[in-house]
Design an enzyme around this catalytic site. Sequence first.
Site, PDB file in Angstrom:
ATOM      1  CB  CYS A   1     -35.690   3.386 -63.781  1.00 54.42           C
ATOM      2  SG  CYS A   1     -37.014   2.235 -64.176  1.00 54.42           S
TER       3      CYS A   1
ATOM      4  CB  THR B   1     -41.225  35.310 -93.731  1.00 56.28           C
ATOM      5  OG1 THR B   1     -40.784  36.665 -93.807  1.00 56.28           O
ATOM      6  CG2 THR B   1     -41.579  34.803 -95.113  1.00 56.28           C
TER       7      THR B   1
ATOM      8  CG  HIS C   1     -44.702  16.277 -84.498  1.00 57.37           C
ATOM      9  ND1 HIS C   1     -44.255  15.253 -83.706  1.00 57.37           N
ATOM     10  CD2 HIS C   1     -44.989  17.294 -83.671  1.00 57.37           C
ATOM     11  CE1 HIS C   1     -44.255  15.643 -82.439  1.00 57.37           C
ATOM     12  NE2 HIS C   1     -44.699  16.872 -82.390  1.00 57.37           N
TER      13      HIS C   1
END
Length: 372
Positions: A323, A238, A202
């Site tokens: 933060c 697989t 990705h």
Amino acid sequence: MSRRIYLDFNASTPICPEAVEALRPFLIEHYGNPSSLHWAGMPAKDAVEKARGQVAGLLGCDPTEVIFTSGGSESNNHAIKGVFFADRNRGDHIITTAVEHPATINPCRFLETLGAKVTVLPVDRFGMVDPDDVRKALTPKTILITVMHANNEVGTIEPIPEIAAIAREAGIPFHTDAAQTVGKISAEVEELGVDLLSVAGHKVYAPKGIGALYIREGTRIEPFVHGAGHEAGRRAGTENVLLAVALGVACEVARKWVGMPQVRALRDRFREGLKGIFGERVTLNGHPTERLPNTLNVNFVGRVGAEVLAMLPGVAASTGSACHAGSVTLSPVLAAMGVSPGEGMGAVRFSLGRATTGEKLEEVLGMLKASV
């Protein structure tokens, strides 16, 4: 709200159109198991092997040296744990750096619970490791060196060929996490000199849930997943034909994008635009030249990164600080680089991609200028 502008390509990329088209038939047809030797299985097997060859083409290696994984994290885990378990009779020492992705650091920490000794090397203010530090860290029990190709936050490209030469001279396997470099700059394994290299689908315009691991022929490595003899016995399960096909096509498309000169020009123009607005109140994180062509990590001095992003409605980018209850914590990468909290609290990473245009960047600059 302004239109959406995506500047977080280091976090994830859209699937390239060519990969989308390639995987369509495998959503409905070609449903056979690639390990089956009949009419339904053979097309699936052929598709997986074609995809393997396409990945190998981008990496400049033999297809037999590529196995498919579920993504970059699995590839890193397989490389690190696999070498440790295969070579633990020879030693127990691993060398890495302070700016690695958690998918490298955390497997090393896990192996420490099993007796591994891990040396975490420092980096300079640009985020770069010194190859001499690698050489000095070697011991007779060192069995693996793992250093990322380029940092995901600041984009600094590490001196991988120099480190590889040290590893080769010492006879130690060398792994690099190339999730951020594959398809952006050259990641050919012979140029780099590595024995293991991780790919994240990705990050190269393929779907999430697929990746690859290059394993140089002759490298000793234990399978990460045990079971049947898939992937030449190196990774049981697989094969995900659908996603492997998409990754293969994405890697083939990526070959024409290596170097990304147009994106680099846009990035540099964007940085000049920021300097024109903020002057010395915007500083660079990462190496000024040895840096990914799409990555710009800057500090908005005197501001908090999250607050800067809040002034950019519709813009997707990342901050290098967090933060918590009124305090700001730097990312481990910025902290390792010695970035001061006063600067690093305003860190924002803009990572560009194939779809980024000058018009979109000018719009972001306009929003920032209006906020000053």
